[in-house]
Design a protein around this motif. Structure first.
Motif, PDB file in Angstrom:
ATOM      1  N   ASP A 123      19.382  24.310  10.346  1.00 31.24           N
ATOM      2  CA  ASP A 123      19.592  22.922   9.926  1.00 31.24           C
ATOM      3  C   ASP A 123      19.885  22.064  11.156  1.00 31.24           C
ATOM      4  OD1 ASP A 123      20.720  20.465   9.017  1.00 31.24           O
ATOM      5  OD2 ASP A 123      21.305  21.426   7.146  1.00 31.24           O
TER       6      ASP A 123
ATOM      7  N   ARG B  80      21.248  19.286  11.517  1.00 32.83           N
ATOM      8  CA  ARG B  80      22.537  18.584  11.480  1.00 32.83           C
ATOM      9  C   ARG B  80      23.674  19.439  12.023  1.00 32.83           C
ATOM     10  NH1 ARG B  80      22.617  17.321   5.278  1.00 32.83           N
ATOM     11  NH2 ARG B  80      21.934  19.486   5.391  1.00 32.83           N
TER      12      ARG B  80
ATOM     13  N   ALA C 220      25.636  21.058  14.656  1.00 39.87           N
ATOM     14  CA  ALA C 220      25.800  20.976  16.109  1.00 39.87           C
ATOM     15  C   ALA C 220      26.708  22.067  16.651  1.00 39.87           C
ATOM     16  CB  ALA C 220      26.355  19.607  16.498  1.00 39.87           C
TER      17      ALA C 220
END
Length: 117
Positions: free
Chosen positions: A20, A22, A24
């Motif tokens: 994914d 998103r 981090a």
């Protein structure tokens, strides 16, 4: 960012594998990675946490480390001597206050570095 413990740590490894964009930063605590592990879709910075006495989960550490390196992910692997599986759980018998205190500081620093404060 995401973190998880035991089964949740395994779920964190699965999230890293899913890639994914998103995500981090991730911190799997004594979780087992997917078999085979392939983190090539991810960009997450990974702080992997292990207790040195946790033989079952530690048996999967080389595969996780190899997959992190193969994916060229920023990562750090922490192994706490004298700590067992679930050492961060302050309600359990395996709680290790010294290791939990140390890893908490590492975790906060990792997330600050990769997610901002």
């Amino acid at each position: 960012g995401v973190m998880g413990f035991c089964f949740g740590g395994g779920q964190v490894w699965s999230m890293i594998q899913d890639g994914d964009p998103r995500l981090a930063a991730a911190a799997p605590f004594y979780g087992t990675p997917p078999d085979p592990a392939d983190f090539s879709k991810s960009n997450a910075a990974v702080l992997a946490v292990y207790g040195a006495l946790d033989q079952r989960v530690n048996a999967t550490r080389p595969a996780a480390e190899a997959a992190l390196k193969a994916a060229n992910l920023e990562h750090r692997i922490l192994v706490y001597e004298g700590a067992d599986h679930a050492f961060f759980n302050d309600t359990g018998q395996r709680y290790n206050a010294e290791a939990a205190t140390k890893v908490y500081q590492e975790l906060i620093g990792w997330f600050n570095d990769h997610l901002g404060s």
